[in-house]
Design an enzyme around this catalytic site. Structure first.
Site, PDB file in Angstrom:
ATOM      1  CG  HIS A 185       3.984  -1.017   2.887  1.00  0.00           C
ATOM      2  ND1 HIS A 185       3.501  -2.114   2.238  1.00  0.00           N
ATOM      3  CD2 HIS A 185       3.147   0.008   2.590  1.00  0.00           C
ATOM      4  CE1 HIS A 185       2.403  -1.788   1.592  1.00  0.00           C
ATOM      5  NE2 HIS A 185       2.160  -0.507   1.791  1.00  0.00           N
ATOM      6  NE  ARG A 292       1.065   3.601   2.627  1.00  0.00           N
ATOM      7  CZ  ARG A 292       1.714   4.437   1.817  1.00  0.00           C
ATOM      8  NH1 ARG A 292       2.228   5.543   2.266  1.00  0.00           N
ATOM      9  NH2 ARG A 292       1.843   4.164   0.527  1.00  0.00           N
ATOM     10  NE  ARG A 328      -4.210   2.423   3.040  1.00  0.00           N
ATOM     11  CZ  ARG A 328      -3.075   2.104   2.433  1.00  0.00           C
ATOM     12  NH1 ARG A 328      -2.993   2.175   1.122  1.00  0.00           N
ATOM     13  NH2 ARG A 328      -2.016   1.744   3.107  1.00  0.00           N
ATOM     14  CD  GLU A 426      -4.666  -0.381  -3.144  1.00  0.00           C
ATOM     15  OE1 GLU A 426      -3.480  -0.042  -3.052  1.00  0.00           O
ATOM     16  OE2 GLU A 426      -5.390  -0.560  -2.149  1.00  0.00           O
ATOM     17  CG  ASN A 449       3.031   2.444  -4.106  1.00  0.00           C
ATOM     18  OD1 ASN A 449       3.509   3.160  -4.967  1.00  0.00           O
ATOM     19  ND2 ASN A 449       2.843   2.854  -2.869  1.00  0.00           N
ATOM     20  CG  ASP A 450      -0.793  -2.687  -3.507  1.00  0.00           C
ATOM     21  OD1 ASP A 450       0.095  -3.567  -3.477  1.00  0.00           O
ATOM     22  OD2 ASP A 450      -1.264  -2.169  -2.485  1.00  0.00           O
ATOM     23  NE  ARG A 460       4.020  -2.380  -2.458  1.00  0.00           N
ATOM     24  CZ  ARG A 460       3.115  -1.561  -1.926  1.00  0.00           C
ATOM     25  NH1 ARG A 460       1.829  -1.754  -2.148  1.00  0.00           N
ATOM     26  NH2 ARG A 460       3.480  -0.533  -1.219  1.00  0.00           N
ATOM     27  CB  CYS A 497      -2.390   8.208  -2.558  1.00  0.00           C
ATOM     28  SG  CYS A 497      -3.192   6.608  -2.612  1.00  0.00           S
TER      29      CYS A 497
HETATM   30  C1  PEP Z   1      -0.479   1.966  -3.288  1.00  0.00           C
HETATM   31  O1  PEP Z   1      -0.658   0.748  -3.378  1.00  0.00           O
HETATM   32  O2  PEP Z   1      -0.074   2.673  -4.233  1.00  0.00           O
HETATM   33  C2  PEP Z   1      -0.723   2.657  -2.006  1.00  0.00           C
HETATM   34  C3  PEP Z   1      -0.683   3.959  -1.914  1.00  0.00           C
HETATM   35  O3  PEP Z   1      -0.953   1.882  -0.921  1.00  0.00           O
HETATM   36  P1  PEP Z   1       0.214   1.098  -0.152  1.00  0.00           P
HETATM   37  O4  PEP Z   1       1.527   1.502  -0.715  1.00  0.00           O
HETATM   38  O5  PEP Z   1       0.094   1.434   1.284  1.00  0.00           O
HETATM   39  O6  PEP Z   1      -0.126  -0.326  -0.450  1.00  0.00           O
HETATM   40 MG    MG Z   2      -1.753  -0.274  -1.827  1.00  0.00          MG
END
Ligand code: PEP
Ligand code: MG
Length: 545
Positions: A185, A292, A328, A426, A449-450, A460, A497
């Site tokens: 993050h 976020r 979110r 996710e 991402n997740d 990650r 996203c």
């Molecule tokens: C994701 O997981 O792709 C996402 C957009 O949420 P974050 O990166 O805040 O976990």
């Molecule tokens: Mg996420």
């Protein structure tokens, strides 16, 4: 000149002087001191300095929630029990002032944390905070969030999201960290701020580097310390060309995000705070696809109450003037930690107590946020989105809570909007049941991402596994296709996203797969718009994944 290499996580070139910052935790050692009176005097002087710092902060934040917090800190630092405890430890244990403050801070914060009253419980973080301030003053290690006086390149061993979000953006030219992964993050925040950044830079962060001239090349992941004239002029030339390219992209402001054959794509921005709005407007986003909201919690030392959250969401909704704003709900946990949540340390935090799992287990925190979002919905085009969904029962339970909160607001005669509720896809589980989830959700937003982390079993946050973290993996692409198809069969839209949404090497593929929305860092909007406008969906490109 010395050159150090790492991984560039946000492009761009920045030059300036280096500023080394430590992590939030200050190591405190117990040192025996026979001169107790001079330790007590050191403590007394530190207290005076802390009080004067806090009074300045009260003045700067006049009328805001922060002012109220700093006022509480002023009272605590003057509290006779606190002072007596520190002095007692110095006298009875012949200890140094730092240790006495540290121990007192820990004891008082534990006492507060165990109280039944929520207000008193919340003071636990405050007492820790004032103790840290005192220790910083005593040790001369000032890593206060307000300490950046001039523009600088931040060099740190590592940065956690709560540290990054609290830095004064105006003063940060670039980030360089020794550790950290490209998908953390902190890296995402750096991209959101559009600040050239390097992680995994193998450099010894000793204090002799403080103040040295440096250039950060976020494209190649190189850090140049005291660059020679030739290198400096080459890098500055690259910076100039960069600016030219950016200017060309600005020609796309005000133009539609539409393919050659006429399909309009929702091209939205990801934000983490009100301060990101400026960049949303500069880059002409069509809406906000991911707010976020947990960053509101990370910026604070205590739970933001309903009114404070309401004010923030309302401001965003009003500023976007009818354009979509997808908020979110709290995705705290894993790497996004706020002390006052008092979350226990976990072996596997990414798979642990986070996001909706916390919200469903501690519904009071969730309900406060839901009330604020529903009320803010009256002031614009707001939607709500739930993170980390794995099961159908979760969304059903969430909707029950939302209905209950709506009833409560109606009874109180408070205005609220009946807003759309979407979910993040996710987790692989959510992908596999996306047909069922689509019956309950108004839209899907894929968190790549997740999704990449959980599908490929690659943490990650772990820099050692960065090379195995591949959002282009056919498993991910197939999952995206499955989610889009299930969304469309149920008559709802599907977007992305996660960071993959801004990966222009895949934009054409994603559009041909049927994606309806892309939500990206504000600074990447125009680059993605360019790609959308160059894509012709009627020319079939059949790839097998
Ligand atoms: C994701 O997981 O792709 C996402 C957009 O949420 P974050 O990166 O805040 O976990
Ligand atoms: Mg996420």
């Amino acid at each position: 000149m010395e050159i150090f290499s790492g991984k560039g996580v946000c492009g761009g070139i920045a030059s300036g002087s280096l500023k080394i910052i430590g992590n939030n935790e200050i190591q405190v050692r117990k040192i025996h001191s026979n001169d107790t009176e001079s330790e007590i005097k050191r403590f007394e002087d530190a207290r005076k300095k802390a009080l004067s710092e806090l009074k300045t902060l009260c003045g700067k934040n006049y009328g805001s929630t922060e002012e109220a917090i700093f006022e509480i800190h002023c009272m605590m630092i003057d509290d006779s029990d606190y002072i007596e405890s520190v002095e007692n430890i110095i006298r009875t244990q012949s200890a140094n002032a730092e240790y006495a403050v540290f121990l007192t801070g820990q004891r008082f914060s534990d006492i507060f944390a165990e109280m039944d009253d929520d207000y008193m419980k919340a003071r636990s973080a405050d007492v820790k905070d004032i103790s840290e301030r005192l220790i910083r003053i005593l040790t001369g290690k000032n890593n206060d969030k307000n300490f950046l006086t001039d523009k600088c390149i931040i060099l740190a061993e590592d940065l956690v999201p709560s540290q990054t979000i609290q830095l004064d953006k105006e003063k940060v030219l670039a980030f360089v960290t020794v550790h950290g992964s490209a998908n953390s993050h902190t890296a995402i925040l750096a991209r959101a701020m559009n600040i050239p950044s390097i992680v995994g830079c193998k450099i010894n962060t000793d204090s002799s580097l403080d103040g040295k001239t440096a250039v950060v090349d976020g494209y190649t992941g190189k850090l140049y310390i005291e660059p020679d004239e030739k290198t400096l002029s080459e890098l500055l030339e690259r910076q100039r060309q960069d600016g030219e390219k950016q200017k060309l992209l600005f020609d796309l402001k005000g133009k539609d995000s539409v393919t050659i054959d006429g399909k309009k794509i929702k091209l939205y921005a990801n934000i983490g705070s009100l301060s990101d709005l400026e960049s949303v407007f500069i880059n002409d986003a069509g809406g906000i696809g991911l707010f976020r909201s947990e960053f509101i919690y990370l910026e604070r030392d205590n739970f933001p109450d309903e009114e404070e959250q309401f004010r923030i969401y309302k401001k965003v909704a009003e500023a976007m003037a009818g354009k979509k704003v997808i908020i979110r709900t709290l995705d705290i946990g894993a790497d996004k930690q706020a002390d006052y949540f008092n979350l226990e340390k976990e072996e596997n935090p990414a798979m642990g107590f986070r996001a909706v799992r916390i919200c469903l287990s501690q519904p009071d925190i969730f309900r406060t946020q839901l009330r604020a979002i529903l009320r803010a919905g009256v002031f614009g085009n707001v939607s709500i989105m739930y993170p980390m969904i794995t099961s159908l029962w979760e969304i059903k339970r969430i909707k029950e809570i939302v209905n209950d909160v709506k009833r409560e607001l109606s009874d109180e005669k408070k205005a609220f909007a009946d807003i759309e509720q979407g979910i993040m896809i996710e987790t692989p589980a959510a992908v596999m049941i996306s047909d069922m989830l689509a019956e309950e959700a108004d839209f899907f937003s894929i968190g790549t991402n997740d999704l990449t982390q959980y599908t490929l079993a690659v943490d990650r946050q772990n820099e050692k596994t960065d090379d195995f973290y591949d959002p282009h993996h056919p498993a991910i692409i197939r999952m995206i296709q499955q989610v889009i198809d299930n969304a469309h069969s149920a008559g709802i839209w599907a977007g992305i996203c996660g960071e993959l949404g801004a990966d222009t090497s895949l934009t054409e593929t994603l559009l041909k797969m049927g994606i309806d929305e892309l939500s990206v860092s504000p600074s990447e909007i125009l680059k993605v718009r360019k790609c959308i406008r160059e894509t012709n969906l009627s020319i079939k490109k059949k790839e097998r994944y």
